[in-house]
Design a protein around this motif. Structure first.
Motif, PDB file in Angstrom:
ATOM      1  N   SER A   9       0.805  -1.213   0.000  1.00 46.27           N
ATOM      2  CA  SER A   9       0.000   0.000   0.000  1.00 46.27           C
ATOM      3  C   SER A   9       0.844   1.273   0.000  1.00 46.27           C
ATOM      4  O   SER A   9       0.606   2.178  -0.800  1.00 46.27           O
ATOM      5  N   ASP A  10       1.842   1.360   0.876  1.00 51.08           N
ATOM      6  CA  ASP A  10       2.693   2.555   0.940  1.00 51.08           C
ATOM      7  C   ASP A  10       3.468   2.761  -0.355  1.00 51.08           C
ATOM      8  O   ASP A  10       3.594   3.882  -0.849  1.00 51.08           O
ATOM      9  N   ALA A  11       4.000   1.670  -0.909  1.00 48.27           N
ATOM     10  CA  ALA A  11       4.779   1.766  -2.147  1.00 48.27           C
ATOM     11  C   ALA A  11       3.896   2.249  -3.302  1.00 48.27           C
ATOM     12  O   ALA A  11       4.308   3.103  -4.092  1.00 48.27           O
ATOM     13  N   TYR A  12       2.690   1.724  -3.402  1.00 51.48           N
ATOM     14  CA  TYR A  12       1.786   2.154  -4.466  1.00 51.48           C
ATOM     15  C   TYR A  12       1.418   3.621  -4.299  1.00 51.48           C
ATOM     16  O   TYR A  12       1.342   4.367  -5.282  1.00 51.48           O
ATOM     17  N   ASP A  13       1.175   4.035  -3.055  1.00 48.32           N
ATOM     18  CA  ASP A  13       0.835   5.442  -2.818  1.00 48.32           C
ATOM     19  C   ASP A  13       1.983   6.362  -3.220  1.00 48.32           C
ATOM     20  O   ASP A  13       1.770   7.406  -3.849  1.00 48.32           O
ATOM     21  N   LYS A  14       3.217   5.996  -2.875  1.00 50.27           N
ATOM     22  CA  LYS A  14       4.385   6.805  -3.255  1.00 50.27           C
ATOM     23  C   LYS A  14       4.547   6.848  -4.774  1.00 50.27           C
ATOM     24  O   LYS A  14       4.822   7.904  -5.349  1.00 50.27           O
ATOM     25  N   ALA A  15       4.377   5.693  -5.413  1.00 44.60           N
ATOM     26  CA  ALA A  15       4.501   5.643  -6.871  1.00 44.60           C
ATOM     27  C   ALA A  15       3.413   6.484  -7.528  1.00 44.60           C
ATOM     28  O   ALA A  15       3.687   7.247  -8.463  1.00 44.60           O
ATOM     29  N   HIS A  16       2.203   6.365  -7.052  1.00 41.97           N
ATOM     30  CA  HIS A  16       1.096   7.147  -7.611  1.00 41.97           C
ATOM     31  C   HIS A  16       1.367   8.639  -7.466  1.00 41.97           C
ATOM     32  O   HIS A  16       1.144   9.422  -8.400  1.00 41.97           O
ATOM     33  N   ASP A  17       1.846   9.038  -6.316  1.00 41.09           N
ATOM     34  CA  ASP A  17       2.144  10.447  -6.073  1.00 41.09           C
ATOM     35  C   ASP A  17       3.198  10.962  -7.051  1.00 41.09           C
ATOM     36  O   ASP A  17       3.037  12.023  -7.648  1.00 41.09           O
ATOM     37  N   MET A  18       4.265  10.194  -7.251  1.00 40.02           N
ATOM     38  CA  MET A  18       5.316  10.640  -8.158  1.00 40.02           C
ATOM     39  C   MET A  18       4.829  10.669  -9.606  1.00 40.02           C
ATOM     40  O   MET A  18       5.036  11.640 -10.324  1.00 40.02           O
ATOM     41  N   VAL A  19       4.176   9.597 -10.030  1.00 39.33           N
ATOM     42  CA  VAL A  19       3.710   9.527 -11.423  1.00 39.33           C
ATOM     43  C   VAL A  19       2.699  10.631 -11.712  1.00 39.33           C
ATOM     44  O   VAL A  19       2.689  11.201 -12.807  1.00 39.33           O
ATOM     45  N   SER A  20       1.871  10.964 -10.747  1.00 37.99           N
ATOM     46  CA  SER A  20       0.874  12.011 -10.977  1.00 37.99           C
ATOM     47  C   SER A  20       1.518  13.378 -11.218  1.00 37.99           C
ATOM     48  O   SER A  20       0.887  14.270 -11.777  1.00 37.99           O
ATOM     49  N   LYS A  21       2.759  13.552 -10.811  1.00 33.84           N
ATOM     50  CA  LYS A  21       3.476  14.818 -11.011  1.00 33.84           C
ATOM     51  C   LYS A  21       4.281  14.840 -12.304  1.00 33.84           C
ATOM     52  O   LYS A  21       4.842  15.868 -12.673  1.00 33.84           O
ATOM     53  N   MET A  22       4.368  13.709 -13.010  1.00 28.24           N
ATOM     54  CA  MET A  22       5.180  13.613 -14.217  1.00 28.24           C
ATOM     55  C   MET A  22       4.415  14.041 -15.464  1.00 28.24           C
ATOM     56  O   MET A  22       3.209  13.835 -15.558  1.00 28.24           O
ATOM     57  N   THR A  23       5.159  14.585 -16.393  1.00 25.93           N
ATOM     58  CA  THR A  23       4.602  14.858 -17.717  1.00 25.93           C
ATOM     59  C   THR A  23       4.606  13.550 -18.506  1.00 25.93           C
ATOM     60  O   THR A  23       5.262  12.579 -18.124  1.00 25.93           O
ATOM     61  N   LEU A  24       3.899  13.513 -19.615  1.00 25.13           N
ATOM     62  CA  LEU A  24       3.914  12.318 -20.464  1.00 25.13           C
ATOM     63  C   LEU A  24       5.322  12.014 -20.961  1.00 25.13           C
ATOM     64  O   LEU A  24       5.731  10.860 -21.048  1.00 25.13           O
ATOM     65  N   GLU A  25       6.095  13.049 -21.271  1.00 23.30           N
ATOM     66  CA  GLU A  25       7.469  12.857 -21.741  1.00 23.30           C
ATOM     67  C   GLU A  25       8.327  12.213 -20.652  1.00 23.30           C
ATOM     68  O   GLU A  25       9.143  11.341 -20.927  1.00 23.30           O
ATOM     69  N   GLU A  26       8.139  12.652 -19.411  1.00 27.46           N
ATOM     70  CA  GLU A  26       8.905  12.071 -18.300  1.00 27.46           C
ATOM     71  C   GLU A  26       8.509  10.618 -18.056  1.00 27.46           C
ATOM     72  O   GLU A  26       9.372   9.770 -17.804  1.00 27.46           O
ATOM     73  N   MET A  27       7.212  10.327 -18.135  1.00 24.60           N
ATOM     74  CA  MET A  27       6.768   8.939 -17.979  1.00 24.60           C
ATOM     75  C   MET A  27       7.387   8.055 -19.049  1.00 24.60           C
ATOM     76  O   MET A  27       7.840   6.947 -18.778  1.00 24.60           O
ATOM     77  N   ASN A  28       7.394   8.545 -20.270  1.00 25.53           N
ATOM     78  CA  ASN A  28       7.988   7.799 -21.371  1.00 25.53           C
ATOM     79  C   ASN A  28       9.490   7.617 -21.156  1.00 25.53           C
ATOM     80  O   ASN A  28      10.040   6.542 -21.389  1.00 25.53           O
ATOM     81  N   ASN A  29      10.140   8.650 -20.688  1.00 27.40           N
ATOM     82  CA  ASN A  29      11.584   8.613 -20.496  1.00 27.40           C
ATOM     83  C   ASN A  29      12.017   7.517 -19.526  1.00 27.40           C
ATOM     84  O   ASN A  29      13.036   6.866 -19.742  1.00 27.40           O
ATOM     85  N   ILE A  30      11.249   7.299 -18.464  1.00 26.66           N
ATOM     86  CA  ILE A  30      11.679   6.283 -17.493  1.00 26.66           C
ATOM     87  C   ILE A  30      11.451   4.864 -17.993  1.00 26.66           C
ATOM     88  O   ILE A  30      11.952   3.916 -17.404  1.00 26.66           O
ATOM     89  N   THR A  31      10.708   4.706 -19.080  1.00 23.30           N
ATOM     90  CA  THR A  31      10.516   3.369 -19.648  1.00 23.30           C
ATOM     91  C   THR A  31      11.552   3.043 -20.715  1.00 23.30           C
ATOM     92  O   THR A  31      11.603   1.923 -21.188  1.00 23.30           O
TER      93      THR A  31
END
Length: 131
Positions: A9-31
């Motif tokens: 639960s904590d890990a998902y919440d942290k991941a959700h928080d970070m991803v929600s702050k990312m732009t589409l370009e940043e999300m793509n970049n980490i993949t």
């Protein structure tokens, strides 16, 4: 928020928080992965400097961390599986994981026998539609 179940639960919440702050370009970049032999990783993901995310160091080896010093070479997974000793298999995984972590590896690439290896969506973070 409670996106994960149980201990996750904590890990998902942290991941959700970070991803929600990312732009589409940043999300793509980490993949996107790339090879960088200068840092001890066999591969590295992109980063998001704006959010302090340095990227992931990926490393592989079925019997432990390879191409470095100060680590063990463990028995092969098929040998451990053939022993039918669940405690031995668990302890092998624990020790290997600690060595990967001590060498700065975030993702150990290797064979998987769990939900992520059997179920296509197992272990992946999903953005919920109501967000």
């Amino acid at each position: 928020m409670g996106y994960g179940a149980g201990d996750w639960s904590d890990a998902y919440d942290k991941a959700h928080d970070m991803v929600s702050k990312m732009t589409l370009e940043e999300m793509n970049n980490i993949t996107i992965g790339y090879v960088n032999g200068d840092n001890g990783c066999v591969g590295k993901s992109g980063s998001v400097p704006r959010l302090g995310f340095p990227g992931f160091c990926l490393h592989d080896a079925g019997n432990g961390v390879r191409a470095t010093d100060g680590v063990n070479a463990y028995a092969s997974g098929v040998s451990i599986g053939a022993s039918w000793n669940a405690t031995l298999a668990y302890e092998r995984g624990q020790h290997m994981g600690r060595e990967f972590r001590k060498k700065g590896v975030h993702v150990a690439l290797g064979p998987v026998v769990g939900p992520i290896g059997r179920i296509a969506t197992g272990g992946k973070f999903h953005v919920h539609s109501e967000i």
